[in-house]
Design a protein around this motif. Structure first.
Motif, short mmCIF file in Angstrom:
data_model
loop_
_atom_site.label_atom_id
_atom_site.label_comp_id
_atom_site.label_asym_id
_atom_site.label_seq_id
_atom_site.Cartn_x
_atom_site.Cartn_y
_atom_site.Cartn_z
N ARG A 17 -31.29 -14.02 -21.09
CA ARG A 17 -31.43 -12.68 -21.53
C ARG A 17 -31.80 -11.71 -20.65
O ARG A 17 -32.96 -11.90 -20.35
CB ARG A 17 -31.99 -12.50 -22.83
CG ARG A 17 -32.07 -11.34 -23.65
CD ARG A 17 -32.81 -11.30 -24.94
NE ARG A 17 -33.76 -12.30 -24.91
CZ ARG A 17 -33.58 -13.05 -25.91
NH1 ARG A 17 -32.92 -12.98 -26.87
NH2 ARG A 17 -34.40 -14.26 -26.13
N SER A 207 -31.83 -6.99 -33.06
CA SER A 207 -30.51 -7.14 -32.84
C SER A 207 -29.61 -6.75 -34.04
O SER A 207 -28.64 -6.18 -33.95
CB SER A 207 -30.14 -8.44 -32.50
OG SER A 207 -28.86 -8.89 -32.44
N GLY A 274 -33.32 -5.64 -29.34
CA GLY A 274 -32.75 -6.93 -29.25
C GLY A 274 -32.69 -7.48 -28.04
O GLY A 274 -32.25 -8.63 -27.64
N GLN A 275 -32.79 -6.77 -26.91
CA GLN A 275 -32.58 -7.28 -25.45
C GLN A 275 -33.85 -6.74 -24.50
O GLN A 275 -34.26 -5.80 -24.57
CB GLN A 275 -31.28 -6.78 -24.85
CG GLN A 275 -30.36 -7.84 -25.12
CD GLN A 275 -28.84 -7.62 -24.64
OE1 GLN A 275 -28.72 -6.68 -24.11
NE2 GLN A 275 -28.06 -8.82 -24.72
N THR A 331 -15.07 -7.62 -25.39
CA THR A 331 -15.10 -8.67 -26.16
C THR A 331 -13.95 -8.43 -27.40
O THR A 331 -13.31 -9.38 -27.90
CB THR A 331 -16.19 -8.84 -26.84
OG1 THR A 331 -16.76 -7.70 -27.38
CG2 THR A 331 -17.22 -9.75 -26.09
N LYS A 338 -10.98 -15.38 -24.12
CA LYS A 338 -12.33 -16.33 -24.45
C LYS A 338 -11.61 -17.82 -24.76
O LYS A 338 -12.27 -18.61 -24.27
CB LYS A 338 -13.11 -15.67 -25.32
CG LYS A 338 -13.67 -14.53 -25.06
CD LYS A 338 -15.01 -14.88 -24.36
CE LYS A 338 -15.68 -13.55 -24.20
NZ LYS A 338 -16.43 -13.49 -23.06
N SER A 341 -10.93 -19.87 -21.67
CA SER A 341 -12.21 -20.52 -21.09
C SER A 341 -12.46 -21.62 -21.92
O SER A 341 -13.02 -22.81 -21.48
CB SER A 341 -13.11 -19.77 -21.01
OG SER A 341 -13.75 -19.11 -22.09
N ILE A 342 -12.34 -21.61 -23.26
CA ILE A 342 -12.75 -22.82 -24.12
C ILE A 342 -11.76 -24.16 -23.96
O ILE A 342 -12.54 -25.06 -23.90
CB ILE A 342 -12.69 -22.39 -25.58
CG1 ILE A 342 -13.69 -21.42 -25.73
CG2 ILE A 342 -12.74 -23.45 -26.44
CD1 ILE A 342 -13.38 -20.28 -27.17
N LYS A 345 -13.17 -25.84 -21.08
CA LYS A 345 -14.27 -26.64 -21.35
C LYS A 345 -14.16 -27.69 -22.21
O LYS A 345 -14.67 -28.82 -21.77
CB LYS A 345 -15.34 -25.60 -22.23
CG LYS A 345 -16.40 -26.21 -22.39
CD LYS A 345 -17.69 -25.61 -22.08
CE LYS A 345 -18.83 -26.37 -22.22
NZ LYS A 345 -20.05 -26.39 -22.49
#
Lengths: 348, 232
Positions: A17, A207, A274-275, A331, A338, A341-342, A345
């Motif tokens: 983070r 968050s 949150g960051q 996103t 996404k 890319s899974i 994996k």
């Protein structure tokens, strides 16, 4: 295989983070140092570095407090006034003959009350942080003025020499005590934030408060803890200020809340909550300090320094908002991207 | 919302049907302690539990998969790891509150495997996952601890068909493990397809309890609109 593992580890550190911005800003900091060192050969002397570090300390300390509060999605505008209140309370008590260490204790307790009030007003009475801390900012400054009947105090005298050495003038292992105090406080609060349940709760509340509540997090106590940390840090800076000048000044700490915001946001702590990590706050406070010190060396008046810092804060917050917005759009759009890319994996 | 009386048996899926605004979400939130309630008693395995806030419910083994994932279910900017760990920090952290990264990793990886959550990695931001996988993160964080009752509030809204089926499978799995499942849904076919018993709500009250054998879309709709018909 071994190489892959290494890459994975590096990736994980980078993905941590806020680490991205910390690295970017560190590069900026190094560039600034190089520029100022080229402009002025005295900039990088041991004496100036030592002074610089001591100059950064108050900004870093208040920055730690502000970072805690920002991470919960709030803001603390009372920081500067609490510094002033701490400075005046401690100095007044000492000039009245109270033992310096007892004065320190009373000062901490008084300042923590302001933190408690901030936390409860925001989390229980649901006041917007901006309004609540604007109120306590005025109250704390009022207390700073009233404790010694609207006068700055006299010198805190020889009885307080131990106090002054502990907070400002003394050195331990070649480093000013102020710097040691800052290091210890940073280590403690960095551990609390990054390794404990309370730390996780702070991030969760910042968050998404609703989700945190439904996950069993006590919102009120978490937010209050952040404000208590902030008040503690501000109180410490007030004590350092008293030790530095050997007296209490009513307008001590004026504007520190904004320096604290600057240190936090330059270091990647988001104003949206949150960051951010406290390592970033160190870098942010250093950028602030190097700019102040370097511009001073270069002969720039205070006014110019203020303008430069203000512009940098606005630009960093603006960048943060833009980057975050882009991420969100990203996103939303590439949901299927996404998935690809899974797939990869899974094969691996 | 008043006079709500319901019992849920272990290894059972209890559906709650009704129209929007019938008070179903409010009921689940009140049971969970998310919103303050005037009065009410909750018994789990025959023992009364006092639930004032979500933490009490969680400790008693009663959990909620809330409506609206992004707003209530997930800390979207945090990682999958942090989201799964969040309600389980009492297990993951020492008595002094220090997080044990090894334990955390174990729990998170087990959850991800159990629910076959598809993502770039446990460090991926929660909002980078698809709707179905986000929902699985929420369910998995509750099942990393020994929960006895799981309430699902509209868990299939806005997720793709394949993920919907996976959510149904999860609910059936929980049922087989002897966990009581409470399932709120506005979609009659899914509530008819999966529940053992169905409660119909209208205007903050339970208007009918139906065994799934006797339930049809028409019967449910009749009781779901009962209140409105009375007015007419």
């Amino acid at each position: 295989m071994e190489n892959k593992k290494k890459q994975g580890k590096l990736k994980r550190i980078l993905a941590k983070r806020g680490m991205g911005q910390v690295i970017t800003v560190t590069i900026g900091l190094v560039a600034l140092v190089i520029v100022f060192a080229l402009l002025n050969p005295y900039f990088l002397t041991g004496r100036n570095i030592s002074n610089l570090l001591r100059q950064i300390a108050p900004t870093l300390l208040t920055g730690i407090g502000q970072s805690y509060v920002l991470i919960t999605g709030n803001i603390d505008l009372s920081i500067g006034s609490v510094v002033g209140m701490s400075c005046m309370t401690s100095a007044t008590l000492m000039t009245k003959g109270v033992n310096p260490w007892v004065a320190v204790l009373i000062t901490y307790l008084a300042c923590l009350l302001i933190g408690l009030l901030n936390g409860k007003l925001i989390s229980k009475a649901k006041l917007p942080a901006f309004i609540a801390t604007l109120g306590t900012m005025t109250i704390a400054r009022g207390i700073a003025q009233i404790v010694n009947n609207n006068y700055n105090t006299d010198s805190i005298g020889e009885a307080a020499e131990g106090f002054m050495n502990f907070f400002y003038y003394g050195k331990t292992l070649g480093l000013f005590n102020t710097i040691w105090i800052t290091i210890v406080i940073w280590l403690v609060f960095n551990f609390l934030l990054s390794r404990t349940r309370t730390g996780r709760h702070l991030y969760a509340v910042g968050s998404n408060m609703h989700a945190a509540h439904l996950s069993g997090v006590n919102i009120s106590s978490t937010v209050t803890k952040a404000y208590l940390v902030s008040a503690f840090c501000s109180a410490t800076v007030g004590l350092i200020t008293t030790a530095t000048s050997g007296m209490g000044t009513m307008d001590a700490g004026n504007g520190y809340e904004l320096y604290a915001v600057a240190a936090s946001v330059i270091g990647g702590v988001s104003t949206l909550g949150g960051q951010g990590i406290l390592l970033g706050t160190v870098i942010g406070a250093s950028v602030w300090g190097v700019l102040q010190n370097g511009l001073q060396f270069a002969g720039a008046p205070v006014a110019i320094r203020n303008i430069v810092i203000g512009v940098i804060v606005i630009i960093t917050v603006l960048l943060d908002l833009v980057v975050r917005q882009n991420k969100k759009v990203g996103t939303g759009k590439v949901g299927t991207g996404k998935t690809t890319s899974i797939g990869l994996k899974h094969k691996a | 919302m008043r006079d709500i009386n319901l019992s849920l048996y272990e290894g059972e899926i209890l559906g709650i049907a009704g129209l929007m605004g019938a008070g179903r979400t409010e009921t689940t939130r009140a049971i969970f302690g998310a919103d303050p309630k005037e009065s009410g008693q909750i018994f789990i395995e025959g023992e009364e539990v006092k639930i004032q806030r979500p933490l009490d419910a969680i400790k008693a083994g009663l959990v909620l998969v809330p409506e609206d994932r992004a707003k209530n279910g997930l800390c979207t900017a945090l990682s999958v790891r942090e989201n799964i760990a969040l309600p389980n920090l009492d297990i993951i952290a020492s008595q002094w509150g220090v997080v044990n990264p090894k334990k955390e990793k174990e729990i998170v990886e087990e959850s991800v495997q159990n629910f076959d959550i598809k993502m770039a990695g446990v460090e991926a931001r929660a909002d980078s996952l698809s709707g179905g996988n986000q929902q699985k993160v929420i369910v998995s964080k509750w099942l990393a601890r020994n929960s006895k009752v799981v309430m699902f509030d509209e868990p299939t809204r806005g997720i793709d068909v394949a993920s919907k089926v996976e959510i149904y499978e999860i609910m059936n799995d929980l049922k087989r493990q002897g966990i009581g499942v409470l399932f709120v849904s506005s979609e009659l076919p899914e509530i008819l397809g999966i529940s053992d018993r169905i409660l119909v709500m209208a205007d903050g009250k339970i208007t009918k309890e139906l065994d799934v054998k006797d339930a049809t879309q028409d019967v449910i709709l009749t009781y779901a609109t009962k209140f409105e018909r009375k007015i007419n």
